[in-house]
Design a protein around this motif. Structure first.
Motif, PDB file in Angstrom:
ATOM      1  N   GLU A  20     -11.811 -24.856   4.107  1.00  0.00           N
ATOM      2  CA  GLU A  20     -11.405 -26.256   4.203  1.00  0.00           C
ATOM      3  C   GLU A  20     -10.311 -26.637   3.209  1.00  0.00           C
ATOM      4  N   HIS A  21     -10.005 -25.747   2.269  1.00  0.00           N
ATOM      5  CA  HIS A  21      -9.038 -26.069   1.222  1.00  0.00           C
ATOM      6  C   HIS A  21      -7.882 -25.071   1.238  1.00  0.00           C
ATOM      7  N   ALA A  22      -6.722 -25.566   0.882  1.00  0.00           N
ATOM      8  CA  ALA A  22      -5.533 -24.722   0.859  1.00  0.00           C
ATOM      9  C   ALA A  22      -5.604 -23.742  -0.306  1.00  0.00           C
ATOM     10  N   LEU A  23      -5.445 -22.466   0.009  1.00  0.00           N
ATOM     11  CA  LEU A  23      -5.463 -21.406  -0.993  1.00  0.00           C
ATOM     12  C   LEU A  23      -4.279 -20.472  -0.709  1.00  0.00           C
ATOM     13  N   PRO A  24      -3.749 -19.814  -1.744  1.00  0.00           N
ATOM     14  CA  PRO A  24      -2.610 -18.916  -1.526  1.00  0.00           C
ATOM     15  C   PRO A  24      -2.914 -17.857  -0.469  1.00  0.00           C
ATOM     16  N   GLU A  25      -2.060 -17.767   0.546  1.00  0.00           N
ATOM     17  CA  GLU A  25      -2.305 -16.839   1.650  1.00  0.00           C
ATOM     18  C   GLU A  25      -2.184 -15.384   1.232  1.00  0.00           C
ATOM     19  N   ARG A  26      -1.437 -15.122   0.155  1.00  0.00           N
ATOM     20  CA  ARG A  26      -1.248 -13.723  -0.255  1.00  0.00           C
ATOM     21  C   ARG A  26      -2.509 -13.126  -0.858  1.00  0.00           C
ATOM     22  N   THR A  27      -3.491 -13.985  -1.209  1.00  0.00           N
ATOM     23  CA  THR A  27      -4.699 -13.520  -1.889  1.00  0.00           C
ATOM     24  C   THR A  27      -5.856 -13.421  -0.904  1.00  0.00           C
ATOM     25  N   GLU A  28      -6.458 -12.247  -0.812  1.00  0.00           N
ATOM     26  CA  GLU A  28      -7.636 -12.058   0.024  1.00  0.00           C
ATOM     27  C   GLU A  28      -8.849 -12.632  -0.686  1.00  0.00           C
ATOM     28  N   ILE A  29      -9.719 -13.292   0.067  1.00  0.00           N
ATOM     29  CA  ILE A  29     -10.908 -13.905  -0.538  1.00  0.00           C
ATOM     30  C   ILE A  29     -12.146 -13.462   0.236  1.00  0.00           C
ATOM     31  N   LEU A  30     -13.107 -12.891  -0.496  1.00  0.00           N
ATOM     32  CA  LEU A  30     -14.380 -12.476   0.076  1.00  0.00           C
ATOM     33  C   LEU A  30     -15.496 -13.334  -0.500  1.00  0.00           C
ATOM     34  N   VAL A  31     -16.560 -13.509   0.271  1.00  0.00           N
ATOM     35  CA  VAL A  31     -17.753 -14.206  -0.212  1.00  0.00           C
ATOM     36  C   VAL A  31     -18.945 -13.287   0.013  1.00  0.00           C
ATOM     37  N   VAL A  32     -19.730 -13.066  -1.048  1.00  0.00           N
ATOM     38  CA  VAL A  32     -20.904 -12.201  -0.945  1.00  0.00           C
ATOM     39  C   VAL A  32     -22.088 -12.910  -1.589  1.00  0.00           C
ATOM     40  N   PRO A  33     -23.313 -12.555  -1.195  1.00  0.00           N
ATOM     41  CA  PRO A  33     -24.494 -13.164  -1.825  1.00  0.00           C
ATOM     42  C   PRO A  33     -24.738 -12.573  -3.202  1.00  0.00           C
ATOM     43  N   GLY A  34     -25.214 -13.432  -4.123  1.00  0.00           N
ATOM     44  CA  GLY A  34     -25.504 -12.991  -5.479  1.00  0.00           C
ATOM     45  C   GLY A  34     -26.968 -12.681  -5.679  1.00  0.00           C
ATOM     46  N   GLY A  35     -27.364 -12.675  -6.958  1.00  0.00           N
ATOM     47  CA  GLY A  35     -28.747 -12.375  -7.310  1.00  0.00           C
ATOM     48  C   GLY A  35     -29.382 -13.523  -8.060  1.00  0.00           C
ATOM     49  N   GLU A  36     -30.520 -13.247  -8.675  1.00  0.00           N
ATOM     50  CA  GLU A  36     -31.257 -14.284  -9.382  1.00  0.00           C
ATOM     51  C   GLU A  36     -30.683 -14.563 -10.767  1.00  0.00           C
ATOM     52  N   THR A  37     -29.929 -13.624 -11.335  1.00  0.00           N
ATOM     53  CA  THR A  37     -29.317 -13.823 -12.645  1.00  0.00           C
ATOM     54  C   THR A  37     -27.810 -13.642 -12.533  1.00  0.00           C
ATOM     55  N   ARG A  38     -27.094 -14.093 -13.548  1.00  0.00           N
ATOM     56  CA  ARG A  38     -25.646 -13.921 -13.551  1.00  0.00           C
ATOM     57  C   ARG A  38     -25.286 -12.440 -13.524  1.00  0.00           C
ATOM     58  N   GLN A  39     -26.011 -11.648 -14.287  1.00  0.00           N
ATOM     59  CA  GLN A  39     -25.737 -10.220 -14.323  1.00  0.00           C
ATOM     60  C   GLN A  39     -25.870  -9.597 -12.933  1.00  0.00           C
ATOM     61  N   GLU A  40     -26.906  -9.961 -12.196  1.00  0.00           N
ATOM     62  CA  GLU A  40     -27.091  -9.441 -10.850  1.00  0.00           C
ATOM     63  C   GLU A  40     -25.972  -9.901  -9.926  1.00  0.00           C
ATOM     64  N   SER A  41     -25.508 -11.135 -10.123  1.00  0.00           N
ATOM     65  CA  SER A  41     -24.438 -11.654  -9.281  1.00  0.00           C
ATOM     66  C   SER A  41     -23.112 -10.951  -9.564  1.00  0.00           C
ATOM     67  N   VAL A  42     -22.821 -10.701 -10.834  1.00  0.00           N
ATOM     68  CA  VAL A  42     -21.599  -9.971 -11.160  1.00  0.00           C
ATOM     69  C   VAL A  42     -21.662  -8.577 -10.547  1.00  0.00           C
ATOM     70  N   ARG A  43     -22.822  -7.932 -10.649  1.00  0.00           N
ATOM     71  CA  ARG A  43     -22.970  -6.589 -10.072  1.00  0.00           C
ATOM     72  C   ARG A  43     -22.739  -6.628  -8.561  1.00  0.00           C
ATOM     73  N   ALA A  44     -23.212  -7.667  -7.897  1.00  0.00           N
ATOM     74  CA  ALA A  44     -22.986  -7.797  -6.454  1.00  0.00           C
ATOM     75  C   ALA A  44     -21.495  -7.934  -6.152  1.00  0.00           C
ATOM     76  N   GLY A  45     -20.780  -8.677  -7.009  1.00  0.00           N
ATOM     77  CA  GLY A  45     -19.342  -8.805  -6.828  1.00  0.00           C
ATOM     78  C   GLY A  45     -18.623  -7.492  -7.025  1.00  0.00           C
ATOM     79  N   LEU A  46     -19.045  -6.723  -8.024  1.00  0.00           N
ATOM     80  CA  LEU A  46     -18.433  -5.410  -8.275  1.00  0.00           C
ATOM     81  C   LEU A  46     -18.691  -4.465  -7.107  1.00  0.00           C
ATOM     82  N   ASP A  47     -19.885  -4.532  -6.552  1.00  0.00           N
ATOM     83  CA  ASP A  47     -20.230  -3.649  -5.435  1.00  0.00           C
ATOM     84  C   ASP A  47     -19.391  -3.944  -4.185  1.00  0.00           C
ATOM     85  N   ALA A  48     -18.847  -5.154  -4.109  1.00  0.00           N
ATOM     86  CA  ALA A  48     -18.064  -5.545  -2.938  1.00  0.00           C
ATOM     87  C   ALA A  48     -16.593  -5.154  -3.046  1.00  0.00           C
TER      88      ALA A  48
END
Length: 250
Positions: A76-104
């Protein structure tokens, strides 16, 4: 292809799965609006403004339809087209969420930035400085500011009760650390594999890398890269954003 000849491709991971209870009840912190736009959108734009960042991974809450909702919000918002954007589910803690981002992250990513969604106004120059330091050979980089206040180490006691001071660190040696924090991707992955953190997990990825014995270096941060944690921070962020818009700096 040898490591020396591999292209340097940088991604940013934004963990946005927390609820931000210190801002009070309501929407998760990352979805609170700033100038009429969710802070998460500001944070994604801050990373995407850097031409060195080719991919942004947003880590959504793990529950329900959160991934689809965050994806719809981004669309719904304008974002730079040159940048790819992914969305992934996180975990119960910040550490788990960062790990999920790294895995993607895809195989061609060599460096990664970890950025707080609650730091929506970090300038692109700060982002670029962190990326440049990693590309110059640093395995872990943090943007940081000197402290204006004297800091006391205390023996913690019950809330509201007097606490005895046990030490006064030398202020000139202290820095307030911001994000994005930048890493050689292999080094950060190793830290997440090797460093065990109990309870709520790690809130500082550079601290995990330090536990591997790896040197973390600091580059100059920026006063506008502050973290929006309490209602007063939101007031200050609104003022900074209004000034930027008035001067066409945003």
């Amino acid at each position: 292809m040898s490591d020396e000849s591999r292209p340097h491709r940088t991604a940013a991971v934004i963990p946005a799965a927390g609820r931000g209870v210190r801002l009070g009840p309501g929407a998760p912190k990352a979805l609170r609006t700033l100038g009429g736009t969710p802070m998460l959108i500001h944070a994604v734009r801050a990373m995407a403004r850097s031409r060195a960042v080719s991919l942004v991974v947003v880590v959504a809450p793990p529950d329900g339809n959160a991934v689809a909702e965050v994806r719809r919000l981004l669309d719904e918002h304008a974002l730079p087209e040159r940048t790819e954007i992914l969305v992934v589910p996180g975990g119960e803690t910040r550490q788990e969420s960062v790990r999920a981002g790294l895995d993607a992250l895809p195989a061609d990513i060599t460096a990664v930035l970890i950025h707080d969604a609650a730091r929506p106004l970090v300038p692109v120059d700060t982002v670029d400085s962190v990326v440049e330091a990693v590309r110059d050979g640093a395995l872990a980089v943090v943007p940081a500011l000197p402290l204006a206040d004297t800091v006391k180490e205390v023996e913690p006691g019950p809330p509201g009760e007097p606490e005895p001071v046990v030490a006064t660190p030398v202020r000139a040696r202290l820095r307030a650390v911001q994000t994005p924090q930048g890493f050689d991707l292999a080094t950060l992955r190793l830290a997440h594999e090797k460093v065990a953190v109990d309870g709520e997990g790690a809130t500082d990825d550079a601290g995990m890398v330090e536990q591997l014995g790896v040197t973390v270096v600091a580059v100059p941060g920026h006063e506008e890269a502050f973290k929006v944690t309490r209602p007063l921070d939101l007031v200050l962020a609104e003022a900074v954003l209004a000034r930027r818009r008035a001067t066409d700096a945003y």
